[in-house]
Design a protein around this motif. Structure first.
Motif, PDB file in Angstrom:
ATOM      1  N   SER A  93       5.851   3.941   2.613  1.00 32.05           N
ATOM      2  CA  SER A  93       5.798   5.710   2.701  1.00 32.05           C
ATOM      3  C   SER A  93       7.035   5.862   1.690  1.00 32.05           C
ATOM      4  N   ILE A  94       6.727   6.706   0.658  1.00 31.44           N
ATOM      5  CA  ILE A  94       7.818   7.202  -0.254  1.00 31.44           C
ATOM      6  C   ILE A  94       8.053   8.619   0.330  1.00 31.44           C
ATOM      7  N   LYS A  95       9.659   8.625   0.776  1.00 32.23           N
ATOM      8  CA  LYS A  95       9.865   9.856   1.417  1.00 32.23           C
ATOM      9  C   LYS A  95      11.220  10.559   0.473  1.00 32.23           C
ATOM     10  N   SER A  96      11.313  11.774   0.311  1.00 37.05           N
ATOM     11  CA  SER A  96      12.473  12.389  -0.466  1.00 37.05           C
ATOM     12  C   SER A  96      13.101  13.162   0.809  1.00 37.05           C
ATOM     13  N   LEU A  97      14.459  13.056   0.804  1.00 41.40           N
ATOM     14  CA  LEU A  97      15.331  13.455   1.746  1.00 41.40           C
ATOM     15  C   LEU A  97      15.743  14.868   1.084  1.00 41.40           C
ATOM     16  N   PRO A  98      16.354  15.590   1.882  1.00 44.35           N
ATOM     17  CA  PRO A  98      16.879  16.852   1.304  1.00 44.35           C
ATOM     18  C   PRO A  98      18.451  16.669   1.128  1.00 44.35           C
ATOM     19  N   ILE A  99      18.740  15.493   0.364  1.00 47.52           N
ATOM     20  CA  ILE A  99      20.170  15.379   0.004  1.00 47.52           C
ATOM     21  C   ILE A  99      20.014  14.774  -1.564  1.00 47.52           C
ATOM     22  N   SER A 100      21.267  14.637  -1.971  1.00 43.69           N
ATOM     23  CA  SER A 100      21.064  14.246  -3.465  1.00 43.69           C
ATOM     24  C   SER A 100      20.886  12.698  -3.537  1.00 43.69           C
ATOM     25  N   LYS A 101      21.427  12.155  -2.796  1.00 41.56           N
ATOM     26  CA  LYS A 101      21.642  10.534  -3.134  1.00 41.56           C
ATOM     27  C   LYS A 101      21.497   9.757  -1.913  1.00 41.56           C
TER      28      LYS A 101
ATOM     29  N   ARG B 169      18.355   2.804   2.179  1.00 43.15           N
ATOM     30  CA  ARG B 169      17.448   3.230   1.577  1.00 43.15           C
ATOM     31  C   ARG B 169      15.976   2.841   2.413  1.00 43.15           C
ATOM     32  N   PHE B 170      15.951   1.412   2.774  1.00 47.06           N
ATOM     33  CA  PHE B 170      14.606   0.926   3.459  1.00 47.06           C
ATOM     34  C   PHE B 170      14.577   1.003   4.956  1.00 47.06           C
ATOM     35  N   LEU B 171      13.525   1.319   5.446  1.00 50.40           N
ATOM     36  CA  LEU B 171      13.342   1.385   6.979  1.00 50.40           C
ATOM     37  C   LEU B 171      12.277   0.776   7.070  1.00 50.40           C
TER      38      LEU B 171
ATOM     39  N   PHE C  75       1.046  -1.122   0.097  1.00 51.81           N
ATOM     40  CA  PHE C  75       0.019   0.003   0.162  1.00 51.81           C
ATOM     41  C   PHE C  75       0.979   1.380  -0.250  1.00 51.81           C
ATOM     42  N   TYR C  76       0.818   2.030  -0.963  1.00 50.11           N
ATOM     43  CA  TYR C  76       1.735   3.262  -1.071  1.00 50.11           C
ATOM     44  C   TYR C  76       1.129   4.461  -0.614  1.00 50.11           C
ATOM     45  N   SER C  77       2.099   5.399  -0.045  1.00 47.13           N
ATOM     46  CA  SER C  77       1.515   6.730   0.606  1.00 47.13           C
ATOM     47  C   SER C  77       2.628   7.539   0.506  1.00 47.13           C
ATOM     48  N   GLU C  78       2.430   8.885   0.629  1.00 46.56           N
ATOM     49  CA  GLU C  78       3.439   9.771   0.926  1.00 46.56           C
ATOM     50  C   GLU C  78       3.624  10.270   2.353  1.00 46.56           C
ATOM     51  N   LEU C  79       2.811   9.428   3.251  1.00 46.69           N
ATOM     52  CA  LEU C  79       2.779   9.992   4.671  1.00 46.69           C
ATOM     53  C   LEU C  79       3.639   9.135   5.426  1.00 46.69           C
TER      54      LEU C  79
ATOM     55  N   VAL D  90       2.119  -7.484   9.642  1.00 47.77           N
ATOM     56  CA  VAL D  90       1.752  -6.121   8.856  1.00 47.77           C
ATOM     57  C   VAL D  90       2.976  -5.212   9.250  1.00 47.77           C
ATOM     58  N   TYR D  91       3.687  -4.729   8.270  1.00 50.60           N
ATOM     59  CA  TYR D  91       4.777  -3.962   8.522  1.00 50.60           C
ATOM     60  C   TYR D  91       4.521  -2.688   7.638  1.00 50.60           C
ATOM     61  N   ARG D  92       5.404  -1.778   8.265  1.00 56.38           N
ATOM     62  CA  ARG D  92       5.612  -0.264   7.500  1.00 56.38           C
ATOM     63  C   ARG D  92       6.872  -0.184   7.063  1.00 56.38           C
ATOM     64  N   CYS D  93       6.811   0.553   6.108  1.00 55.31           N
ATOM     65  CA  CYS D  93       8.433   0.714   5.469  1.00 55.31           C
ATOM     66  C   CYS D  93       8.323   2.166   4.690  1.00 55.31           C
ATOM     67  N   VAL D  94       9.341   2.864   5.164  1.00 54.66           N
ATOM     68  CA  VAL D  94       9.934   4.166   4.699  1.00 54.66           C
ATOM     69  C   VAL D  94      10.944   3.982   3.602  1.00 54.66           C
ATOM     70  N   VAL D  95      10.565   4.266   2.398  1.00 51.25           N
ATOM     71  CA  VAL D  95      11.725   4.317   1.228  1.00 51.25           C
ATOM     72  C   VAL D  95      12.355   5.671   1.109  1.00 51.25           C
ATOM     73  N   ARG D  96      13.380   5.852   1.187  1.00 53.45           N
ATOM     74  CA  ARG D  96      13.959   7.116   1.200  1.00 53.45           C
ATOM     75  C   ARG D  96      14.821   7.487   0.001  1.00 53.45           C
ATOM     76  N   TYR D  97      14.412   8.505  -0.798  1.00 51.97           N
ATOM     77  CA  TYR D  97      15.157   8.830  -1.960  1.00 51.97           C
ATOM     78  C   TYR D  97      15.796  10.341  -1.751  1.00 51.97           C
ATOM     79  N   GLY D  98      17.078  10.439  -2.550  1.00 48.43           N
ATOM     80  CA  GLY D  98      17.431  11.595  -2.667  1.00 48.43           C
ATOM     81  C   GLY D  98      16.989  12.182  -3.644  1.00 48.43           C
ATOM     82  N   TYR D  99      17.033  13.506  -4.082  1.00 45.87           N
ATOM     83  CA  TYR D  99      16.612  13.965  -5.043  1.00 45.87           C
ATOM     84  C   TYR D  99      17.133  13.995  -6.538  1.00 45.87           C
ATOM     85  N   THR D 100      17.981  13.170  -6.636  1.00 40.54           N
ATOM     86  CA  THR D 100      18.677  12.731  -8.028  1.00 40.54           C
ATOM     87  C   THR D 100      18.595  11.240  -7.936  1.00 40.54           C
TER      88      THR D 100
END
Length: 795
Positions: free
Chosen positions: A626-634, A640-642, A596-600, A653-663
């Motif tokens: 949860s898709i998350k953009s960090l204020p870093i480039s990479k 990446r996965f929490l 289940f995808y979310s930005e939250l 049931v699991y929660r996962c925050v997937v963190r991406y840089g802006y590039t």
């Protein structure tokens, strides 16, 4: 044993559970050693600090809630090998064809744009040459190559890169998705200001406590970004028109209309060529720009020797003073022409992500800077003997036999000049998109060999249309030049303002050096800005009009994006409610795995409750991503996965925050689905490998060591069985089929909203949303296994 760092424990202490006092005791224990932690905030506290507390990491995790980002697994250290010289030199060669086309073609029109009313005194040429020399030396060379390039964000440059850098050191972001564990990402490179440096700490505190400062920083970032995109529109127009116009020297049959149509045809071909990517474009264009610089330098030396070697005395800044004394207001107005000598300088910084700091420094210092100085010096020598040729200085100063070769190379170079700002535009739009400040567009990574080289089809098409419209509408380089100057100097001034913040707050530069920078570089840029604004009504309004349109789009998207995030935050599903839903006898569990995808980031989005109310069935394993953009480039893939379990464990049931840089590319090495499941299994293994509380909770008085060892061995075997069972459940669910649940939010203005809010949300935002890409396209989710869940948000 994994030792939580100080910020993680502080975060847990605020989780609001019943045994906060126990956790608060550990938190206070850490604060006793505050100075040591400030020196290295990312380092874990010494193990000795936990002794005697009768507290295990398992117990700490038990107090965690879904509002707290998960403990990560895998390596927390990411070493970046130094660049090899062969790679640096390859990138330096490529950068010549991409970065310097704009600034390299400025000799085509600088003197003509400066002396619009003709040369009134022969020494005015020396004054303008001196201005050009010191402007190029101070701004592109000193400011950008040796100072601003250092303010890159893990190799990426541009206005948004500087903004993201500031956001990491001060909490000035407007979306509340910051988490303590973000600072553990190796590319975060965060070192909090030492309390001894009062200026840095005071500035940081003021920025964090001022809502106006936060909005102003975001506004300035959007303005700077919009101006750079405006550069990307104006650069091709003025460069191509200037070069093609040179054919008038060879034939009288070439009318203004024909020159405009030829320029339009060239521009269309240029933008068609962009899909090949920066890598191929750079290797194709670099040899041409090298030839261009060689021709300019050679002709410059020839004219310098033949006509007037005495122009070398323009190195004396006294000629600038004399120039202003003689011409007064006219001299100040002419600065709008001189500043065109440094057009494209922002591309040095915006394009650094396509190359590297070292490669750009090498190519600028060894090729571009010497060639430009020789070119302008040679033209000044020619003008000293031919004052009347100033409207066509460039082509008139070319020796006869070199005219046609130079004309061909000039046309090719002018085409390439556009590449710098086009590539820069792609780079900064990618950054703004990832930080929630631009509508979704398709990002294509064009090079596997060099990271950061991207192509955006929609933006490429819009730039082409805008360039053709400006070229047909303005027709002459003089009007475009007036517009061009405002865009160039505005972006430079904003970059300086951001750089001063970075110098004080992050670099902790000596305050006297900061003041020196402001007095020297800042005053020069403000002087140029005042000059170009004088020609606002003569075409100067164009970049500001572009900027206003782009800022309106960015503001609407970012504003509604934040409102939507706050709505989800206020209406999220609580841990108790989630457990009740999953445990409800009316809700059946079916085989398979659901994502289940979310930005939250902070919890479960409200759309899940809406889904269960309509479809009372859940898969055997459920992952909230949860898709998350960090204020870093990479963000390194291994970081990446929490993951976080939803208790009790048997809910699966699991929660996962997937963190991406802006590039970061979202599908770079393997399908997202496979990577997610593999990382989940890694998390399950590490979760069970966490030390049990037996060793730490034992007081050592009433139990024998043998009993302790037996109990520890039994607990270990029990955990291994449970771990194997959970991993098998995940594998079985994956084999049973994966369903991707994507939230399809309909956003409308709430009841009682004013007319402005209704227009922004109901019309502007929804228009952008309908006509741009959705999240399923970003993650390349298979259509056959995707289920969209609709819900209306009243904001």
């Amino acid at each position: 044993m994994y030792a939580p760092n100080r910020m993680e424990v502080a975060k847990v202490a605020n989780s609001g559970d019943e045994d906060d006092l126990v956790v608060e005791e550990v938190k206070n224990n850490y604060e006793e050693d505050d100075d040591d932690q400030n020196e290295n905030p990312s380092s874990p506290p010494p193990q000795s600090q936990l002794k005697g507390k009768n507290l295990s990491w398992y117990k700490l995790r038990r107090y965690d809630s879904l509002d707290i980002e998960s403990r990560k697994f895998g390596s927390t250290h990411h070493s970046k090998n130094g660049e090899q010289w062969s790679v640096i030199l390859h990138l330096a060669f490529q950068s010549i064809g991409v970065v310097y086309g704009d600034i390299g073609t400025s000799p085509l029109y600088v003197y003509a744009s400066t002396f619009t009313g003709g040369i009134k005194h022969n020494d005015d040429i020396l004054g303008v040459l001196s201005l050009i020399f010191y402007t190029i030396t101070l701004i592109p060379l000193l400011k950008y190559v040796f100072i601003v390039l250092r303010a890159n964000d893990n190799g990426d440059g541009g206005t948004f890169a500087m903004y993201s850098l500031i956001c990491r050191y001060a909490k000035v972001g407007l979306t509340p998705s910051e988490e303590a564990s973000d600072q553990d990402v190796s590319t975060f490179q965060l070192e909090m200001p030492n309390h001894k440096l009062r200026i840095a700490s005071k500035l940081k505190s003021k920025l964090e406590n001022s809502r106006f400062a936060k909005f102003f920083l975001l506004f300035a970032t959007m303005l700077g970004t919009s101006m750079v995109i405006g550069d990307g529109v104006l650069t091709p127009c003025i460069s191509v028109l200037s070069a093609v116009g040179g054919i008038k020297e060879a034939t009288d049959s070439m009318t203004e209309g024909r020159i405009v149509m030829i320029s339009v045809a060239i521009l269309v071909l240029l933008f068609t060529f962009q899909r090949l990517g920066t890598d191929k474009v750079g290797y194709t264009f670099a040899p041409i720009i090298l030839v261009w610089f060689a021709f300019n330098a050679g002709i410059g030396v020839f004219n310098f020797i033949k006509y007037d070697p005495s122009v070398v005395k323009a190195i004396n800044p006294a000629y600038i003073v004399d120039y202003f004394k003689r011409n007064k207001k006219d001299a100040w107005i002419s600065l709008g022409g001189v500043v065109l000598a440094i057009t494209g300088t922002e591309a040095l910084f915006a394009d650094v992500g396509h190359f590297s700091v070292r490669s750009i420094q090498i190519s600028m210092c060894t090729i571009t800077y010497p060639a430009l100085i020789l070119a302008y010096t040679g033209q000044a020598s020619y003008l000293r003997k031919h004052n009347l040729d100033v409207p066509d200085t460039f082509f008139k100063s070319i020796p006869g036999p070199m005219y046609w070769p130079m004309f061909v190379v000039a046309v090719l170079a002018s085409i390439i000049a556009s590449q710098a700002m086009i590539s820069g535009t792609f780079a900064i739009i990618q950054q703004s998109l990832s930080l929630g400040c631009f509508p979704r567009v398709k990002i294509i990574h064009t090079s596997k060999k060099y990271a950061g080289q991207v192509y955006i089809p929609e933006i490429n098409y819009l730039l082409m249309v805008a360039c053709v419209a400006v070229t047909i509408g303005f027709k002459t380089t003089q009007k475009i030049g007036n517009a061009y100057g405002i865009a160039v100097v505005f972006v430079m001034s904003l970059t300086s303002a951001f750089l001063v913040l970075i110098m004080i707050m992050i670099w902790k530069t000596n305050i006297f050096l900061v003041i020196s920078y402001i007095l020297i570089i800042g005053s020069v840029e403000l002087l140029y800005l005042s000059s170009v604004l004088y020609k606002f009504d003569q075409g100067g309004y164009l970049p500001l009009a572009f900027a206003m349109v782009l800022m309106l789009i960015m503001f609407v998207w970012n504003n509604v994006y934040r409102k939507k995030y706050y709505f989800e935050l206020d209406n999220k599903v609580s841990p108790e409610m989630l457990q009740g839903i999953v445990a409800d006898t009316k809700t059946s569990r079916v085989p398979g795995l659901a994502v289940f995808y979310s930005e939250l980031v902070h919890g479960i989005p409200p759309i899940f409750k809406h889904y269960v109310a309509n479809v009372p069935a859940l898969h055997s394993v459920l992952i909230f991503v949860s898709i998350k953009s960090l204020p870093i480039s990479k963000v390194p893939i291994e970081e990446r996965f929490l993951f976080r379990r939803v208790r009790p464990n048997d809910l699966n049931v699991y929660r996962c925050v997937v963190r991406y840089g802006y590039t970061d590319a979202h599908n770079e090495e393997e399908p997202f689905e496979r990577m997610l499941v593999e990382r989940l299994k890694d998390f399950v293994r590490e979760d069970f490998m966490s030390p049990v509380s037996a060793e730490e909770s034992n007081d050592g008085n009433n139990e024998h060591e043998e009993d302790i060892a037996n109990r520890a061995e039994f607990e270990k075997q029990r955990q291994e069985v449970a771990m194997a069972r959970d991993i098998e459940l995940v594998d079985k669910a994956w084999r049973g089929g994966v369903v991707h649940l994507v939230g399809e939010h309909e956003v409308i203005a709430g009841k009682g909203a004013n007319i402005g809010k209704k227009i922004m949300i109901d019309y502007a935002y929804n228009f952008l949303k309908r006509n741009l890409r959705q999240s399923n396209k970003i993650f390349d989710i298979p259509h056959k296994r995707m289920l969209k869940v609709g819900m209306t948000y009243e904001l």
